[in-house]
Write an enzyme that holds these catalytic residues in place. Structure first.
Site, PDB file in Angstrom:
ATOM      1  CB  CYS A  79      -3.945  -3.476 -26.591  1.00  0.00           C
ATOM      2  SG  CYS A  79      -4.286  -5.183 -26.997  1.00  0.00           S
ATOM      3  CG  ASP A  96      -0.299 -13.874 -25.231  1.00  0.00           C
ATOM      4  OD1 ASP A  96       0.432 -14.615 -24.545  1.00  0.00           O
ATOM      5  OD2 ASP A  96      -1.359 -13.374 -24.805  1.00  0.00           O
ATOM      6  CG  HIS A 155      -2.033  -0.902   1.162  1.00  0.00           C
ATOM      7  ND1 HIS A 155      -2.708  -1.350   2.265  1.00  0.00           N
ATOM      8  CD2 HIS A 155      -2.632  -1.444   0.102  1.00  0.00           C
ATOM      9  CE1 HIS A 155      -3.681  -2.140   1.876  1.00  0.00           C
ATOM     10  NE2 HIS A 155      -3.650  -2.213   0.566  1.00  0.00           N
TER      11      HIS A 155
HETATM   12  C1  PEP Z   1      -1.007  -9.281 -25.205  1.00  0.00           C
HETATM   13  O1  PEP Z   1      -0.863 -10.497 -25.277  1.00  0.00           O
HETATM   14  O2  PEP Z   1      -0.213  -8.455 -25.717  1.00  0.00           O
HETATM   15  C2  PEP Z   1      -2.148  -8.711 -24.455  1.00  0.00           C
HETATM   16  C3  PEP Z   1      -2.415  -7.434 -24.486  1.00  0.00           C
HETATM   17  O3  PEP Z   1      -2.905  -9.560 -23.732  1.00  0.00           O
HETATM   18  P1  PEP Z   1      -2.480 -10.201 -22.318  1.00  0.00           P
HETATM   19  O4  PEP Z   1      -1.197  -9.531 -21.887  1.00  0.00           O
HETATM   20  O5  PEP Z   1      -3.604  -9.945 -21.401  1.00  0.00           O
HETATM   21  O6  PEP Z   1      -2.311 -11.632 -22.673  1.00  0.00           O
HETATM   22 MG    MG Z   2      -2.535 -11.765 -24.826  1.00  0.00          MG
END
Ligand code: PEP
Ligand code: MG
Length: 586
Positions: free
Chosen positions: A513, A466, A197
């Site tokens: 993302c 990934d 925290h």
């Molecule tokens: C990714 O694989 O880049 C992603 C955004 O998903 P996660 O990290 O939740 O697997």
């Molecule tokens: Mg992913």
């Protein structure tokens, strides 16, 4: 002679000044026995200490500045609740009466019992909750022993500690709040980790901080002059003149840099050659959406929903999904929200629900994960999709499917969606009839065939975490092969580039993302590869925007083209280093 101590930098920034040492170990407590006629007075003494501790915490809570994170009040509320809990208020009294012993000893026995329960827990987060028990217990113990408060606890009045850096074995969240009132400029603790925290509070209060510097108290004394570098996790004791000058310069530069970043908040992310970039945020927990607005993101490009399923026995039902999404949509006040459907499996295992019945696969990252699990267990997936559709009437929502490896998986999803829509129509339940469905490109097979995927979807988003793991054949949670994790590997770049091109051909947007989108050293390369939508952690959004505003797409496209033909990541980095230097505040 100057000494450097290293720890975990948990809140960035530089503080320079003298040290104030706070000793916050559990006090040494001794047992003594009472005569029968003294027992009830001892109980009263204990009750008074509890009341004083409560009043003191309430007073501190009142003085939390309005601008500070709501988390801070929540931490103090947690401690106030603990001061109402019978485990801490009644059990010690029972102990005093049964063993006719002093209140300090009774409280210590109860503290030890509670802490041993937390110690046995497997969950790292819950284990850190034992800190909360210690914080509350030591506050009561201070009243029992009539010791003075650790920091000046009259908010608003002048403190002699203004400008000091605090060193302690450990701190409470309340101490951290009081530090702000006392004008403390940074702190270092011997204990604690990045999820404690105190570390979270330091970040939200903007106090440079380092935690986990073991035995620091052995090396540092009251009034020592130090430099605390929260960005790099270094504390320099008694720095020489040259180091001090360098750090003072760095401190001024950082201050200007962050002040400049804040100015970018309401401004669009536009490159020097007038290309507009869409900057969105990634969120996980419901509370994160506040920060989305704070940094002026255009929306949420990735809302990870698997956290809804964790640390519980039963998966959430449709109503819980619906309530959660509705809250987030409303809190975003019209900003678009991309909800990523359940991505459990691999490193994201849950504790309960139907998944417990399956044996853990030998290669979970290659197993029944994300959309594969959802299609296998519609009972898990359907309530989520139905809830998203229902919630879509409250604001702009898109649905994103993770871990697609062939188009047939998407076709199956869309068939299920059609069936759900029919059910909703029959019951006159409204939903957004134009809700968009997109997919994550994070399996190399999908990236290679991105053109096929793009034909069947409204948008794509590249999940580099990934995509890199599967392209390089490395388990993303295995330290031993971490060195192969290279976002600049030509194979990775070609897959990213191919996906962006596929989106352009089909006239659908392609975002990124994964973490790569939020790492400043890759921003210009990604712009050069054609990426126009980034979804990043809110904490880095303004830095990425800063880089975008200093970039020229024409130049970066030429360099990225060369980078695509490079033989390895080092060569890619060399090529990109040729881009015009940025004129960030210096
Ligand atoms: C990714 O694989 O880049 C992603 C955004 O998903 P996660 O990290 O939740 O697997
Ligand atoms: Mg992913």
């Amino acid at each position: 002679m100057s000494i450097a101590l290293h720890g975990m930098g948990v809140s960035r920034g530089i503080a320079i000044g003298n040290v104030h040492v706070i000793q916050r170990d559990q006090p040494d407590v001794h047992e003594y026995f009472l005569k029968s006629n003294e027992v009830e007075d001892e109980v009263k003494r204990f009750e008074t200490a509890i009341t004083c501790a409560r009043e003191q915490l309430r007073a501190i809570r009142k003085h939390i500045p309005h601008a500070t994170d709501t988390d801070i009040a929540a931490f103090i509320d947690t401690h106030l609740l603990m001061l109402e809990d019978s485990a801490l208020t009644h059990e010690p009294i029972r102990y005093i009466r049964e063993y006719k012993c002093n209140a300090e000893w009774a409280l210590k026995q109860q503290r030890d019992a509670l802490v041993s329960v937390f110690d046995e827990m497997n969950d790292a987060y819950l284990r850190t909750r034992k800190d909360d028990v210690d914080y509350v217990v030591s506050r009561i113990q201070r009243f029992l022993s009539n010791r003075s408060p650790l920091l000046h606890e009259e908010p608003g009045s002048h403190s002699r500690l203004s400008g000091y850096i605090v060193l302690a074995n450990d701190l409470t969240p309340a101490d951290t709040v009081m530090m702000q009132h006392n004008g403390i400029t940074g702190f270092l603790t011997e204990y604690g980790g990045p999820t404690s925290h105190t570390a979270i509070l330091a970040r939200s209060l903007g106090l440079p901080a380092i935690v986990g510097v073991q035995h620091a108290l052995k090396y540092i004394n009251e009034e020592d002059f130090v430099i605390l570098d929260g960005t790099r996790g270094v504390l320099i004791i008694d720095p020489d003149r040259r180091t001090r000058t360098q750090y003072e310069r760095l401190q001024r530069k950082e201050k200007r840099y962050y002040a400049d970043l804040r100015k970018l908040k309401g401004k669009p992310a536009v490159t020097l050659d007038k290309v507009v970039i869409d900057l969105q945020a990634n969120i996980e927990l419901q509370d994160d959406f506040e920060t989305v607005k704070e940094v002026g993101a255009n929306g949420v490009g990735l809302y990870r929903t698997e956290f809804l399923y964790m640390n519980r026995d039963e998966p959430p039902d449709e109503e819980e999904h619906y309530d959660t999404y509705t809250k987030v949509i409303k809190a975003l006040g019209g900003l678009p929200l991309t909800i990523r459907t359940l991505d459990l499996g691999a490193d994201k295992q849950v504790d309960g629900g139907s998944r417990q019945t399956r044996p853990i696969a030998a290669n979970p990252a290659l197993g029944l994960r994300a959309i594969r699990l959802c299609l296998k267990e519609p009972g898990l997936f359907k309530p989520q999709v139905r809830a998203i559709l229902r919630a879509s009437v409250h604001g702009p929502v898109r649905v994103m499917i993770p871990m697609l490896s062939n188009v047939h998986e998407m076709t199956q999803v869309l068939q299920m969606v059609d069936a759900i829509k029919t059910e909703l129509d029959e019951k006159n339940i409204d939903y957004d009839h134009h809700i968009q469905f997109g997919g994550m490109i994070e399996v190399p097979a999908a990236a290679v065939c991105a053109e096929i995927f793009a034909r069947h979807m409204d948008f794509l988003s590249i999940g580099t975490n990934d995509l890199i793991q599967y392209t390089m054949a490395i388990d993303r949670v295995n330290d031993e092969v971490n060195y192969l994790y290279d976002p600049l590997h030509p194979a990775v770049l070609r897959l990213i580039h191919g996906t962006i091109r596929a989106g352009e051909k089909s006239h659908i947007p392609v975002a990124m993302c994964g973490e790569m989108a939020g790492e400043c050293q890759y921003t210009r390369l990604l712009l050069g590869l054609g990426l126009r939508e980034f979804s990043v952690h809110p904490a880095v959004l303004l830095e990425i925007k800063q880089i975008i505003t200093q970039s020229d797409i024409g130049e970066l496209s030429r360099l990225a083209k060369r980078a695509l033909n490079a033989e390895n990541g080092v060569e890619v980095a060399d090529i990109m280093s040729l881009a015009s230097p940025m004129t960030l505040s210096s």
